[in-house]
Scaffold this active site. Sequence first.
Site, short mmCIF file in Angstrom:
data_model
loop_
_atom_site.label_atom_id
_atom_site.label_comp_id
_atom_site.label_asym_id
_atom_site.label_seq_id
_atom_site.Cartn_x
_atom_site.Cartn_y
_atom_site.Cartn_z
N HIS A 81 0.83 -1.20 0.00
CA HIS A 81 0.00 0.00 0.00
C HIS A 81 0.87 1.26 0.00
CE1 HIS A 81 -3.25 2.77 0.84
NE2 HIS A 81 -4.12 1.79 0.81
N ILE A 166 9.96 16.87 5.44
CA ILE A 166 9.24 15.79 6.12
C ILE A 166 9.95 15.43 7.41
CG2 ILE A 166 8.36 14.87 3.94
CD1 ILE A 166 10.32 12.51 4.30
N HIS A 167 9.21 14.84 8.33
CA HIS A 167 9.84 14.30 9.53
C HIS A 167 10.72 13.14 9.10
CE1 HIS A 167 10.35 12.17 13.32
NE2 HIS A 167 10.02 13.29 13.93
N PRO A 168 11.96 13.05 9.57
CA PRO A 168 12.91 12.07 9.03
C PRO A 168 12.51 10.61 9.19
CG PRO A 168 13.79 13.15 11.00
CD PRO A 168 12.57 13.92 10.59
#
Length: 319
Positions: A81, A166-168
């Site tokens: 997904h 983005i958050h890592p």
Amino acid sequence: MKIVECVPNFSEGRDIEKINRIMDVVKTDEHIKLVNYESDADYNRTVVTLIGDPNHMINLILKMVEVCLKEIDLNKHSGEHARMGAIDVIPFIPISDITMKECISYSEKCAELIYEKYDIPCFLYAEAARFEDRKSLPSIRKGEFEGMKDKIKDPHWLPDFGKQEIHPTFGCIGVGARDFLVAYNIDIATEDESPAKKMARTIRKSSGGFQYVQAGPVYLENRKHTQVTMNILNYKKNPIYRIFETIKMEAKRYHVEVTGAEIVGLVPKDALVRSLKYYYACNNLEFPESISLKEVVQDVKKYMLFRDFDETKIIDYFL
């Protein structure tokens, strides 16, 4: 009493202990009802269905974000997904005594708090979208976690809440408001993904198929068969039976068999009744004025080959 349904999807469907730690936060919440949750190892994803007061819902979602931030690192994640976040999507759906406009407001509040507390960027989608090309979640999610690292730096893809990074480990989240969406998959008895790919192209809107249908192919390693996996965005304008019968017809062309179908999450009784009326008419049967949930379950298994389905998959059971 205002009641919303919320269906957060988090990106873990294989590690049972990890799933249990995340779900413990949900199960112990005294204000929100956990309707059900379904984990799929092939998709590597868990779909959680919740109903309750919208303000309490936001509080629970924040707790879920916090535990998923600790438990899930998307750099080490893979699955069938598409995903862009450890919690990938958070939709607010009006159920009782609440408008879509209010759900949009709650989704905005939720997204803003997620960014403020956890530094995770959020995109508003569906009815909450502020830009036309963000109404569709797949449009936002295109490129997934790996591609979002560069995509988010494009000025066109500035998050609605958050900086252009983005958050890592967590990624980013799609937060929105929408009507009922029917998450529906049709099983195809072959390990070859090609027929499912062609059939998905036949039915989805973006390829010239049905309005309100998003679809794609997937191979399920655990089940050793493929699926046409889809979201039906408006079951009143494109009922389930129409998609099911089209896939059965197309399957004959590729000499493959349709062996079953499944609902992911919940489905309104009305969506099932609308399709069952078609099958009753085909068999010259009079549809009963009043049909119980038990009878609905029996009929959708008979006519539409639903598997792993019972009354608790119907939203009306809980209302």
